[in-house]
Design an enzyme around this catalytic site. Structure first.
Site, PDB file in Angstrom:
ATOM      1  N   ASP A  12      -6.205  -0.517  -6.276  1.00 11.50           N
ATOM      2  CA  ASP A  12      -7.679  -0.471  -6.274  1.00 11.50           C
ATOM      3  C   ASP A  12      -8.248   0.042  -4.956  1.00 11.50           C
ATOM      4  O   ASP A  12      -9.423  -0.162  -4.655  1.00 11.50           O
ATOM      5  CB  ASP A  12      -8.256  -1.861  -6.591  1.00 11.50           C
ATOM      6  CG  ASP A  12      -7.817  -2.927  -5.587  1.00 11.50           C
ATOM      7  OD1 ASP A  12      -7.115  -2.589  -4.615  1.00 11.50           O
ATOM      8  OD2 ASP A  12      -8.170  -4.114  -5.795  1.00 11.50           O
TER       9      ASP A  12
ATOM     10  N   TYR B 257       0.881  -1.163   0.000  1.00 13.54           N
ATOM     11  CA  TYR B 257       0.000   0.000   0.000  1.00 13.54           C
ATOM     12  C   TYR B 257       0.922   1.217   0.000  1.00 13.54           C
ATOM     13  O   TYR B 257       1.802   1.331   0.859  1.00 13.54           O
ATOM     14  CB  TYR B 257      -0.877   0.035   1.255  1.00 13.54           C
ATOM     15  CG  TYR B 257      -2.076  -0.870   1.215  1.00 13.54           C
ATOM     16  CD1 TYR B 257      -3.061  -0.722   0.246  1.00 13.54           C
ATOM     17  CD2 TYR B 257      -2.241  -1.874   2.170  1.00 13.54           C
ATOM     18  CE1 TYR B 257      -4.172  -1.544   0.212  1.00 13.54           C
ATOM     19  CE2 TYR B 257      -3.352  -2.696   2.156  1.00 13.54           C
ATOM     20  CZ  TYR B 257      -4.309  -2.526   1.172  1.00 13.54           C
ATOM     21  OH  TYR B 257      -5.413  -3.341   1.156  1.00 13.54           O
TER      22      TYR B 257
ATOM     23  N   HIS C 190     -10.061  -6.810  -5.183  1.00 11.30           N
ATOM     24  CA  HIS C 190      -9.769  -6.736  -3.747  1.00 11.30           C
ATOM     25  C   HIS C 190     -10.694  -7.671  -2.961  1.00 11.30           C
ATOM     26  O   HIS C 190     -11.148  -7.342  -1.866  1.00 11.30           O
ATOM     27  CB  HIS C 190      -9.937  -5.292  -3.249  1.00 11.30           C
ATOM     28  CG  HIS C 190      -8.988  -4.902  -2.164  1.00 11.30           C
ATOM     29  ND1 HIS C 190      -7.849  -4.173  -2.403  1.00 11.30           N
ATOM     30  CD2 HIS C 190      -8.991  -5.130  -0.820  1.00 11.30           C
ATOM     31  CE1 HIS C 190      -7.217  -3.962  -1.267  1.00 11.30           C
ATOM     32  NE2 HIS C 190      -7.889  -4.536  -0.291  1.00 11.30           N
TER      33      HIS C 190
END
Length: 507
Positions: free
Chosen positions: A269, A241, A361
């Protein structure tokens, strides 16, 4: 100003046990969380429960190791505590926990667990409620979450016969690294919610079974702890991330490369977290009604459950121009995780990235996003048309994740051009229900399913699992009658709407 070098006694900390002055102890360190109470996504009640006390046991399963140091300003890090002077928190066994322990004792033996669905069925009844809510929750109405699995039902096999399948080999190569099967353990957050060893269960099982683990940014265990638990020569990927602070991102990436990570999967995403309402309702139900009303009056949004607690650092400004910067700071293969249309896959190819994960995700972000399997068919078709590419392709690899429960699901994706498939929740459920023996059994089940289904398909190796072995003509049709999947549907927990609080009868 408090000095971070000071050592406090347990008695000194214990007096700060109110909303007006709230200190807690985590891993022998003292923190002033008074100003954080109204911002804590899990609600203030759980923090106030440990005000003036050692909160480590409650903190560990639901936070990455650095969550408290990242979210609190440096001046709120007050110092250390002499743990010999800290009063132990009395752990009270609730009726709910006692009932859960009874359900754990009633588990069937592991030998009776026949497939990945079975692990989910047992985990549903034996995990702590908030843990189950976090792992199983998905966005909004959870349509995409269910579609991820349902999409595999729209692909049918066209097996070949009279092939010598005495020996079949389902091993493969992923980003140049050997894997015993076309499956990798994809990144999932907060592994300790299901078991005290958290992600280390996955690390050890991956080594034993010769597959690759993707280490998550938001693991319950630290990155180095996971790397240190790896077997010599064990291959691991890292899911990133991207932090708003690029210096932090650079430090993380370079450290990962120095530790031997073989692929960097950049999540693209999640510029904002989706609404995971099962998780959110857990937060509401855990909160003191009086504290909820205070928050409502103050206009504070603390409704995102466990998810928001760990993700506020993610950069919503991440864009294509950042990819050149990533290439300047690392030599690791770069893969975008969360691509959902052919146009973005083509862009990733054109700028020289190593591949993409076609993923939504796990259905936890944009509801009504299409399944990775459906996008895979679109991507292979368009990239062949636009750039003459055929798949699987060593120079630009396609991966999918989401909804996988059988080796046949993986083989369908491989036939359609995927190099490998990521599996997440089923492995969490396996070790949550049965510990390290559970994840070991889950991987053995997949090995056995691969062996059988490769033979039945008429394929001696993964290279022989080709597009002609599947009929994908219905993949883009979202209303297709297929036999229902009773195991999957029996495990799915229907979303609950708002309801009245319990009313106690005075009679």
């Amino acid at each position: 100003m408090a000095s971070s070098s000071k050592t406090y006694s347990g008695r000194e900390v214990a007096v700060h046990n109110s909303r007006e002055s709230c200190w807690i102890i985590v891993h022998g360190k003292v923190y002033d969380v008074t100003d954080f109470l109204d911002d804590h996504p899990g609600g203030s009640k759980i923090i106030l429960k440990y005000a003036g006390k050692d909160a480590t046991a409650e903190y560990d399963p639901i936070h990455p190791p650095d969550a408290i140091t990242t979210n609190l300003k440096p001046e709120k890090h007050l110092g250390s505590v002499d743990l010999t002077t800290v009063e132990k928190v009395e752990v009270k066994i609730t009726d709910e926990e006692r009932a859960r322990q009874e359900r754990i004792a009633a588990r069937p033996p592991l030998s009776e667990i026949l497939n990945l669905h079975d692990f989910e069925a047992i985990a549903k009844y034996t995990m702590a409620e908030k843990a189950w809510a976090y792992y199983s929750s998905a966005a909004d109405d959870e349509i995409t979450n269910r579609e991820n699995h349902a999409a595999f039902h729209r692909i049918w096999f066209r097996p070949r016969i009279l092939k010598d399948v005495t020996k079949v080999d389902w091993s493969t190569t992923i980003l140049g690294q050997k894997s015993s099967m076309p499956v990798y353990i994809t990144a999932t957050a907060l592994g300790k919610l299901g078991h005290p060893d958290g992600e280390l269960n996955l690390t050890r099982a991956a080594a034993k079974h010769g597959i690759i683990q993707m280490i998550p940014t938001l693991a319950s265990c630290s990155f180095d702890e996971i790397m240190d638990a790896a077997a010599p020569g064990q291959v691991q990927f890292f899911q990133l991330y991207v932090n708003k602070d690029r210096e932090i991102t650079k430090r993380i990436v370079r450290h990962a490369e120095e530790r031997g990570i073989k692929g960097l999967f950049i999540t693209v995403d999640a510029p904002q977290l989706g609404r995971r309402e099962k998780d959110m309702r857990q937060k509401f139900e855990a909160e003191d009604p009086s504290e909820v009303s205070k928050a409502d009056q103050g206009g504070v949004d603390r409704s995102q459950g466990a998810a928001r607690a760990i993700s506020s650092f993610i950069d919503p400004g991440l864009n294509w121009s950042d990819m050149a910067w990533f290439r300047s700071i690392t030599n690791m293969p770069l893969i975008l995780k969360g691509v959902q249309c052919w146009e973005d896959a083509l862009e990733a190819y054109d700028i020289g990235l190593s591949g993409v994960v076609l993923s939504n995700h796990g259905g936890r972000q944009l509801d009504f996003a299409r399944s990775g399997l459906e996008v895979l068919v679109e991507v292979t078709t368009k990239l062949k048309e636009k750039r003459g590419l055929s798949f699987p392709n060593a120079k630009f690899q396609l991966f999918i994740d989401g909804g996988v429960r059988r080796a046949t699901d993986v083989l369908k994706a491989v036939a359609l051009g995927a190099t490998a498939v990521g599996v997440g929740r089923p492995f969490l459920y396996a070790y949550s229900a049965y510990g390290p023996e559970g994840i070991d059994q889950a991987l053995q089940i997949l090995h056995d399913e691969f062996e059988m289904n490769m033979r039945l398909l008429g394929a001696c190796s993964i290279k022989e699992v080709i597009p002609e072995m599947v009929d994908a003509s219905n993949i883009h049709l979202h209303i297709v009658s297929v036999p229902s999947d009773n195991l999957y549907e029996s495990n799915y927990e229907r979303l609950q709407g708002a309801r009245l609080r319990e009313i106690k009868n005075k009679l």
